[in-house]
Scaffold this active site. Structure first.
Site, short mmCIF file in Angstrom:
data_model
loop_
_atom_site.label_atom_id
_atom_site.label_comp_id
_atom_site.label_asym_id
_atom_site.label_seq_id
_atom_site.Cartn_x
_atom_site.Cartn_y
_atom_site.Cartn_z
N LYS A 237 0.89 -1.18 0.00
CA LYS A 237 0.00 0.00 0.00
C LYS A 237 0.92 1.22 0.00
O LYS A 237 1.41 1.65 1.03
CB LYS A 237 -0.88 -0.01 1.26
CG LYS A 237 -2.21 0.70 1.12
CD LYS A 237 -2.15 2.15 0.69
CE LYS A 237 -1.89 3.08 1.86
NZ LYS A 237 -1.59 4.47 1.40
N GLU B 290 9.19 1.71 11.25
CA GLU B 290 10.28 2.65 10.94
C GLU B 290 9.65 4.03 10.92
O GLU B 290 8.91 4.37 9.99
CB GLU B 290 10.91 2.29 9.60
CG GLU B 290 11.46 0.87 9.61
CD GLU B 290 12.36 0.55 8.43
OE1 GLU B 290 12.29 1.25 7.42
OE2 GLU B 290 13.14 -0.41 8.55
N CYS C 161 13.97 10.86 6.75
CA CYS C 161 13.78 10.47 8.16
C CYS C 161 15.05 10.65 8.97
O CYS C 161 15.00 11.00 10.14
CB CYS C 161 13.31 9.03 8.23
SG CYS C 161 14.40 7.88 7.40
N GLU D 131 9.25 16.95 14.59
CA GLU D 131 9.78 16.66 13.24
C GLU D 131 9.13 17.61 12.23
O GLU D 131 7.91 17.61 12.07
CB GLU D 131 9.47 15.20 12.86
CG GLU D 131 10.15 14.81 11.56
CD GLU D 131 9.81 13.38 11.11
OE1 GLU D 131 8.64 12.98 11.22
OE2 GLU D 131 10.74 12.68 10.65
P1 NAD Z 1 2.42 8.88 7.02
O1 NAD Z 1 2.52 8.22 8.34
O2 NAD Z 1 1.48 10.02 6.87
O3 NAD Z 1 2.02 7.83 5.88
C1 NAD Z 1 2.79 6.70 5.62
C2 NAD Z 1 1.89 5.63 5.00
O4 NAD Z 1 0.94 5.21 5.97
C3 NAD Z 1 1.11 6.08 3.79
O5 NAD Z 1 1.05 5.03 2.84
C4 NAD Z 1 -0.26 6.35 4.37
O6 NAD Z 1 -1.31 6.23 3.42
C5 NAD Z 1 -0.36 5.24 5.40
N1 NAD Z 1 -1.32 5.48 6.50
C6 NAD Z 1 -1.70 6.66 7.02
N2 NAD Z 1 -2.62 6.46 8.00
C7 NAD Z 1 -2.80 5.12 8.09
C8 NAD Z 1 -3.61 4.29 8.91
N3 NAD Z 1 -4.44 4.79 9.85
N4 NAD Z 1 -3.55 2.95 8.75
C9 NAD Z 1 -2.73 2.41 7.80
N5 NAD Z 1 -1.95 3.15 6.99
C10 NAD Z 1 -1.97 4.49 7.14
O7 NAD Z 1 3.90 9.30 6.63
P2 NAD Z 1 4.38 10.16 5.39
O8 NAD Z 1 3.97 11.57 5.62
O9 NAD Z 1 3.97 9.45 4.15
O10 NAD Z 1 5.98 10.02 5.52
C11 NAD Z 1 6.78 10.86 6.28
C12 NAD Z 1 7.13 10.21 7.59
O11 NAD Z 1 7.80 8.96 7.38
C13 NAD Z 1 8.09 11.05 8.41
O12 NAD Z 1 7.69 11.04 9.74
C14 NAD Z 1 9.42 10.30 8.26
O13 NAD Z 1 10.36 10.51 9.30
C15 NAD Z 1 8.95 8.89 8.21
N6 NAD Z 1 9.98 8.02 7.60
C16 NAD Z 1 10.65 7.15 8.40
C17 NAD Z 1 11.65 6.33 7.86
C18 NAD Z 1 12.40 5.35 8.71
O14 NAD Z 1 13.01 4.46 8.14
N7 NAD Z 1 12.38 5.46 10.02
C19 NAD Z 1 11.95 6.43 6.50
C20 NAD Z 1 11.24 7.33 5.71
C21 NAD Z 1 10.24 8.12 6.28
#
Ligand code: NAD
Length: 503
Positions: free
Chosen positions: A189, A264, A298, A396
């Site tokens: 997804k 992550e 991240c 963040e």
């Molecule tokens: P997000 O949490 O908004 O979304 C990530 C994914 O989760 C998307 O596919 C979204 O559709 C899905 N999602 C959202 N709500 C959900 C729910 N209730 N149930 C299931 N799925 C759901 O994150 P983003 O804005 O897409 O990405 C940025 C974030 O990702 C930042 O916080 C960044 O630090 C983090 N990140 C972490 C790493 C790591 O390896 N630690 C790597 C890259 C990004």
């Protein structure tokens, strides 16, 4: 697939509409609903994307379940399965220019950087093919002359992989490769804001001719498609990369079906520059670490702690660099900082610059060229004279914005670095190698770099501590998550078996 052979092709062109990929077929969503996919540089529509919802997730899970239970994937000869994995890697290599182009078009990330990033994606598949062959090994325990106990690894089942928009193709392949190589079936997804390369991955995997239902992609929103995946009783594991708050929601929602979750999550990583550091190299690292990938990274070093004795000199040099950063069209290979993913995120990042002002920071920003006013640009920004207790130092921001702070000595640097909920990464710059190790051991984070930028080796564990994650992926560490370990106890002696109820 479109071919992107030369620079002239790198224009902001509309793309064909995107469907879901379920059971080896490209299909519309059951409801027929679509999502408008917007270009961050122009804010014009790129295409429409089928919006998967619970009913589409149900279809994908049924296909993946059938493929796992009754298909050939789990039981085929290892060489045969790994041949599929290598085919995917080769096909990715063939499509690298197109992947990088679509990634930059969709996310606003500068193309020079997406090229470098996606070139590592084929490696994710090759690496895991090798790892499964050489390192997916069990243990054996001989218990006197009575028993031999040994462990084996079994695939877990249907894997739900939920990914963000900030490095989409890299992060998708980072999860898909180990999940498939270990014999699971997959539902990906992808983030709703970056569907282009996830669709290309589906096209590539389709070409690689995996058995039906082994790999599926359901586009859609997190709260609907993502949530249905997380709650589905036939999905055994969820590997999630995204925001900390989303991770926490997913853990709660997966609890009723007792899924294994790998998390992550977000970060607010410190970079500590001591007075004895190699000044120029540390400066390069600080600038690249916060402004590459538009700061939407991240592991970005979004909190700078510079020793107070070199603060003035270091900040002056930083300002000079920030002034000269090339802001521009994400498809221009000269661009260093492009456009942020969408208007919502753009507003959020800009609002943090305002919060920094209100909290008392001195703001130093680069200039955004007038001609780019349509795009989601935020100028690279330093929040000078910040204090670690400010919101801009604790939350963040996920954009090209860095809080700049000072410290007196090693003890204070460690204290400030650790005074935060996050614990993803940390960076230390010093020419005193003992101090480098000490600080690396003391900073509370999953990954530390000493006198180095964020350079990764796929063999090493990746993940965060505190609010930045649960579990480790990468190397053989990912096997703890993507496989189920089983112990087999075998008696080799003819000793008596304990008996009940025997006359
Ligand atoms: P997000 O949490 O908004 O979304 C990530 C994914 O989760 C998307 O596919 C979204 O559709 C899905 N999602 C959202 N709500 C959900 C729910 N209730 N149930 C299931 N799925 C759901 O994150 P983003 O804005 O897409 O990405 C940025 C974030 O990702 C930042 O916080 C960044 O630090 C983090 N990140 C972490 C790493 C790591 O390896 N630690 C790597 C890259 C990004």
């Amino acid at each position: 697939m479109t071919s992107v052979k030369d620079q002239k092709a790198l224009t902001h062109t509309k793309q064909k509409d995107i469907l879901l990929y379920i059971n080896n077929e490209f299909v519309p969503s059951v409801s027929g609903a679509t999502i408008k996919n917007i270009n961050p540089f122009t804010n014009e529509q790129i295409n429409e994307v089928a919006e998967g919802r619970a009913e589409d997730i149900n279809k994908a899970v049924a296909a993946a379940r059938e493929a796992f239970d009754n298909g050939p994937w789990r039981t085929m000869k290892l060489e045969e399965r790994l041949a599929c994995i290598y085919r995917i890697a080769d096909l990715i290599d063939e499509h690298l220019p197109e992947i990088a182009y679509l990634e930059s078009l969709d996310t606003g990330l500068p193309i020079a950087q997406t090229r470098a990033m996606v070139s590592r994606s084929a490696e994710n598949f090759r690496f895991y093919a090798q790892m499964v062959k050489t390192r997916l090994v069990g243990d054996a325990y001989q218990v006197d002359e009575e028993f031999i106990n040994y462990t084996i690894h079994k695939p877990v089942g249907v894997a739900g992989l939920i990914t963000p928009w900030n490095a989409p193709f890299m992060l998708e392949t980072w999860k898909v490769a180990p999940a498939l190589a270990t014999g699971n079936t997959v539902i990906l997804k992808p983030a709703e804001s970056s569907p282009l390369t996830a669709n290309l991955l589906a096209e590539i995997i389709h070409k690689a001719e995996l058995p039906k239902g082994v790999f599926n992609v359901v586009h859609g929103y997190g709260e609907t498609a993502g949530d249905a995946l997380v709650r589905h009783e036939d999905v055994q594991l969820i590997s999630f990369t995204g925001e900390t708050t989303t991770g926490s929601t997913i853990i709660k929602n997966s609890a009723d079906t007792l899924k294994s979750c790998s998390m992550e999550l977000g970060g607010k990583s410190p970079i500590i520059v001591f007075e004895d550091a190699d000044f120029d190299r540390a400066l390069d690292a600080v600038v690249w670490g916060i402004f590459s990938f538009n700061g939407e990274r991240c592991t970005a070093n979004s909190r700078l702690f510079v020793q107070e004795t070199i603060k003035d000199e270091f900040v002056d040099a930083l300002k000079e660099r920030v002034k000269n950063i090339r802001i521009g069209d994400p498809l221009d290979p000269e661009t260093e900082v492009g456009a942020l993913i969408d208007k919502g995120h753009w507003n959020k990042v800009k609002s943090y610059v305002e919060i920094g002002k209100e909290e008392g920071c001195e703001i130093f920003s680069a200039e955004i060229p007038e001609e780019f006013s349509k795009g989601n640009f935020v100028a690279p920004t330093l929040l000078l004279n910040a204090d670690n207790s400010m919101r801009v130092a604790q939350e963040e921001i996920f954009g090209p914005v860095m809080a700049v702070m000072t410290f007196k000595d090693e003890e204070e640097a460690i204290k400030l670095a650790n005074d935060i909920n996050y614990g993803l990464a940390g960076y230390v710059w010093t020419n005193d190698i003992k101090k480098g190790h000490r600080v690396a051991h003391a900073v509370e984070a999953g990954m530390l770099w000493v006198n180095s930028q964020n350079v990764r080796d796929l063999r090493t564990p990746f993940g965060g501590s505190k609010s930045s994650g649960i579990g480790r992926e990468g190397g053989h560490y990912g096997f703890d998550f993507y496989t189920e370990q089983k112990i087999v106890h075998v008696s080799i002696a003819e000793h008596r078996i304990q008996q009940f109820g025997k006359k």
